[in-house]
Scaffold this motif. Structure first.
Motif, short mmCIF file in Angstrom:
data_model
loop_
_atom_site.label_atom_id
_atom_site.label_comp_id
_atom_site.label_asym_id
_atom_site.label_seq_id
_atom_site.Cartn_x
_atom_site.Cartn_y
_atom_site.Cartn_z
N ARG A 54 83.53 -22.86 -19.98
CA ARG A 54 83.35 -23.98 -19.04
C ARG A 54 82.08 -23.77 -18.20
O ARG A 54 81.31 -24.70 -17.98
N TYR A 55 81.86 -22.54 -17.76
CA TYR A 55 80.68 -22.22 -16.97
C TYR A 55 79.41 -22.45 -17.78
O TYR A 55 78.44 -23.03 -17.29
N GLU A 56 79.39 -22.01 -19.03
CA GLU A 56 78.21 -22.22 -19.87
C GLU A 56 77.96 -23.69 -20.14
O GLU A 56 76.81 -24.14 -20.18
N LEU A 57 79.02 -24.48 -20.32
CA LEU A 57 78.86 -25.92 -20.52
C LEU A 57 78.31 -26.59 -19.26
O LEU A 57 77.50 -27.51 -19.35
N GLU A 58 78.76 -26.14 -18.09
CA GLU A 58 78.24 -26.69 -16.84
C GLU A 58 76.74 -26.40 -16.69
O GLU A 58 75.99 -27.22 -16.20
N LEU A 59 76.32 -25.22 -17.12
CA LEU A 59 74.91 -24.87 -16.98
C LEU A 59 74.02 -25.61 -17.98
O LEU A 59 72.83 -25.78 -17.74
#
Length: 122
Positions: A54-59
């Motif tokens: 989720r964090y990588e997708l947000e970035l």
């Protein structure tokens, strides 16, 4: 040397704890505890992978995590300089020491150093 001693101590402590559980708990409780610990470990791995994804997708989003900030804070961080955000009027003239018009005034550093050098020459 200390790493080997620490590893030996941890291994011995874990082995003695497992032997304590083996001789203390009945077989059904031991199997239940094993299943519980294994499932909790698997859930932890899956949850950490989900959070990381989720964090990588947000970035990857064009604005990244900045899109969750309020508009005024986002503008201060992305579009303005630090001086613009901190000064009340948002202009260079709000700080006289940064203004070019006041560069030769009485209070400037260059005029003070000239006054000091002329006073020492007397």
């Amino acid at each position: 040397m200390y790493q080997r001693q620490t590893l030996l101590l941890l291994t011995t402590a874990a082995l003695s704890f497992l032997l304590f559980l083996l001789f203390t708990l009945p077989l059904a409780a031991l199997v239940g505890l094993t299943i519980l610990v294994t499932s909790l470990g698997a859930c932890l791995l899956v949850a950490s992978a989900a959070v990381k994804t989720r964090y990588e997708l947000e970035l990857r989003h064009p604005l990244g995590l900045v899109r969750y900030l309020p508009e005024s804070l986002r503008a201060c961080l992305t579009e303005k300089s630090l001086h613009d955000c901190l000064s009340p009027s948002g202009s260079v003239e709000s700080l006289p020491s940064l203004s070019r018009a006041n560069h030769g005034s009485k209070g400037s550093l260059s005029s003070l150093s000239q006054q000091n050098s002329s006073a020492k020459g007397r």
